[in-house]
Design an enzyme around this catalytic site. Structure first.
Site, mmCIF file in Angstrom:
data_model
loop_
_atom_site.group_PDB
_atom_site.id
_atom_site.type_symbol
_atom_site.label_atom_id
_atom_site.label_comp_id
_atom_site.label_asym_id
_atom_site.label_seq_id
_atom_site.Cartn_x
_atom_site.Cartn_y
_atom_site.Cartn_z
ATOM 1 C CB CYS A 1 -0.941 0.004 1.210
ATOM 2 S SG CYS A 1 -0.085 -0.038 2.797
ATOM 3 C CD GLU B 1 -3.057 -1.149 -1.850
ATOM 4 O OE1 GLU B 1 -2.393 -2.184 -1.748
ATOM 5 O OE2 GLU B 1 -3.631 -0.601 -0.892
#
Length: 545
Positions: free
Chosen positions: A495, A536
């Site tokens: 992330c 991401e």
């Protein structure tokens, strides 16, 4: 060089807080922003030759406008944080301008100087002249340009995806330290099927109620319930968030009403949990051959507390499908159960625990990971057991496994799969999820991922390692142990593409003691959070043998 910045009158000052000053902790996003600021300043600074070096050393320090002055700026680029960057009139410092795109001429208010780092933070007031990438017709929320949640609604979705590809490119160029030849071309950003209405979790919050009435415990005003203003700690009242799924938006309305009716319970304010949960009920069929239930997911476990009646918002949305009826509800208790389906895989979790918040992208995302889990399948039938490079991968080791997203969706590809996570509650959920999805070859262990390689039951040359760490990335100890173990193939999901780039560089440079190192096969960004500056990253690496 941007157009000259015009200075206007000073706007009203913000109300000062009666709190002691404290030293701000350096944040990862600050480092990313600073990198973009430094590069923009350097790009627009004239080259200095040796003859003029002495003269350059006496260049005066940047001149900053007085705080709360309103000025016009022209935005040069968007930072990886999602904020626009505009050069000062003399090109000696930067204005950070939220909610803008390159080419925008905007009116802003200067609210904070960071003089040692040559930039000022501004509040966005309005666009005077839009840049070529600006598309205000795409804005889908009335709170945009005030709320701190979104940064990119004024861009077309195609431009958002292109911007996020550049974020990944810059992350590896600026934070990996690798030479360009070792970094493959970054692939196009994988899009989200939904650009609005995708979030299955929201956590609005509110401050302590103010304005007491005549009765003890009575309050005259309901506090703002929502999120914070951009660049401020002050709360913005949000009646509706279009990023939420339909049931989350309904739950927000219900919870706002419930809080207003129960203000006396909140002397310090609170955070509201809104988490989507899904129930699928098989429909009756006319023939026993119409549906095969032998491998269908079993009923999920539940964590509901019978002594705590407030578990859900009370809202419900039902949709009929050919083989089942699907009901969506909004869970409000972090210890209650949330249920999600990814294709036909069932996942249960404690509602307050981590699980990806964009269900619409998870089918394509997990399919992408499946497609990249194994080495080139063309070499598998003729694999040479004496050559590690062609030995089939039979085992899956999932570090930071959580409730089993990757372990479960990848498990059918492997002879055996093991997920490891430090959170005991997540492991409980993961084990139940494996049972519910009829996956007997899948196991989970509660252990610190930093020491999981000490007792790995799989041969390294036949193992795929999946890594999905928190934002801070992998610890040095984890990376050292991973290189000592030397799994054949690694899929690194992150992330935070900046810490991912740093960690991937460690894998590529390798362990001088063991000689294990990796090469990058591919890097791609995934748009889990449209309208925001977040992306991401998925990097696939192979051990060099």
């Amino acid at each position: 060089m941007s157009a000259p910045n015009k200075t206007f009158h000073k706007g009203p000052k913000r109300q000062k807080r009666d709190k002691p000053k404290r030293k701000e902790k350096v944040h990862e996003l600050d480092e990313v922003l600073q990198n973009d600021i430094d590069k923009l300043l350097k790009k627009n600074k004239p080259d200095v030759d040796a003859d003029s070096a002495d003269e350059a050393s006496t260049t005066p320090q940047p001149t900053f406008p007085e705080l709360f002055t309103e000025i016009e700026v022209t935005v040069a680029e968007i930072s990886s944080t999602g904020d626009g960057l505009a050069l000062s009139e003399n090109g000696d410092h930067i204005y950070v301008v939220p909610f803008t795109v390159p080419g925008d001429k905007a009116l802003v208010k200067v609210v904070r100087h960071v003089k040692p780092l040559s930039y000022s933070v501004t509040d966005f007031l309005k666009v005077i002249e839009p840049g070529p990438l600006r598309n205000d017709d795409a804005i889908g929320c009335k709170y945009f340009s005030k709320c701190s949640g979104c940064q990119l609604q004024m861009m077309s979705y195609e431009d958002q995806l292109a911007h996020k590809k550049r974020i990944v490119e810059k992350a590896y160029a600026n934070f990996s330290g690798l030479i360009p030849e070792l970094i493959p071309a970054i692939q196009d950003t994988f899009p989200s099927p939904k650009q609005y209405g995708y979030r299955t979790k929201l956590t609005p919050h509110f401050p302590a109620p103010a304005g007491r009435g005549t009765t003890p415990g009575e309050y005259l005003e309901t506090p703002p319930i929502g999120f914070t203003f951009k660049n401020q700690r002050r709360h913005l009242d949000i009646e509706d968030c279009p990023l939420g799924t339909d049931i989350i938006r309904e739950g927000l309305k219900s919870e706002r009403k419930r809080v207003a009716e129960n203000l006396t319970k909140y002397k310090r304010g609170a955070t509201i949990l809104l988490r989507e949960t899904t129930t699928r009920t098989p429909r009756e069929t006319t023939s026993s051959t119409d549906a095969d239930t032998s491998t269908a997911p079993k009923a999920p476990i539940t964590y509901e507390n019978p002594n705590k009646p407030h578990q859900e918002s009370g809202d419900e949305i039902t949709t009929e499908f050919p083989s089942y009826t699907e009901t969506k509800r909004c869970v409000t208790d972090q210890n209650a159960t949330s249920v999600e389906y990814i294709d036909d895989y069932l996942f249960t979790n404690k509602a307050g625990a981590f699980f990806q918040n964009n269900n619409s992208i998870l089918s394509g995302f997990t399919e992408y990971i499946r497609q990249h889990a194994l080495s080139n399948p063309a070499i598998q039938p003729n694999a040479d057991s004496s050559n590690p490079a062609t030995t089939p991968i039979k085992y899956l080791l999932d570090a930071y496994s959580g409730s089993g997203l990757f372990t479960i969706t990848l498990s059918p590809l492997f002879k055996s799969s093991l997920g490891v996570d430090v959170a005991g509650d997540s492991i409980v959920s993961a084990r139940e999820n494996a049972k519910a999805n009829n996956l007997p070859n899948t196991g989970f262990a509660a252990a610190d991922a930093a020491v999981l390689f000490k007792d790995v039951p799989y041969p390294a040359d036949q193992t795929l390692l999946v890594i999905d760490p928190p934002r801070k990335g992998c610890s040095e100890d984890f990376l050292r142990q991973m290189l000592e173990y030397g799994p054949r193939r690694v899929v690194y999901v992150s992330c935070n593409v900046h810490t991912q780039a740093r960690d991937v560089a460690v894998m590529v440079q390798g362990d001088g003691k063991t000689g294990v190192r990796y090469e990058i096969e591919s890097i791609r960004g995934f748009d889990f959070f449209p309208q925001t500056g977040h992306v991401e990253g998925v990097a696939v690496l192979n051990k060099v043998v």
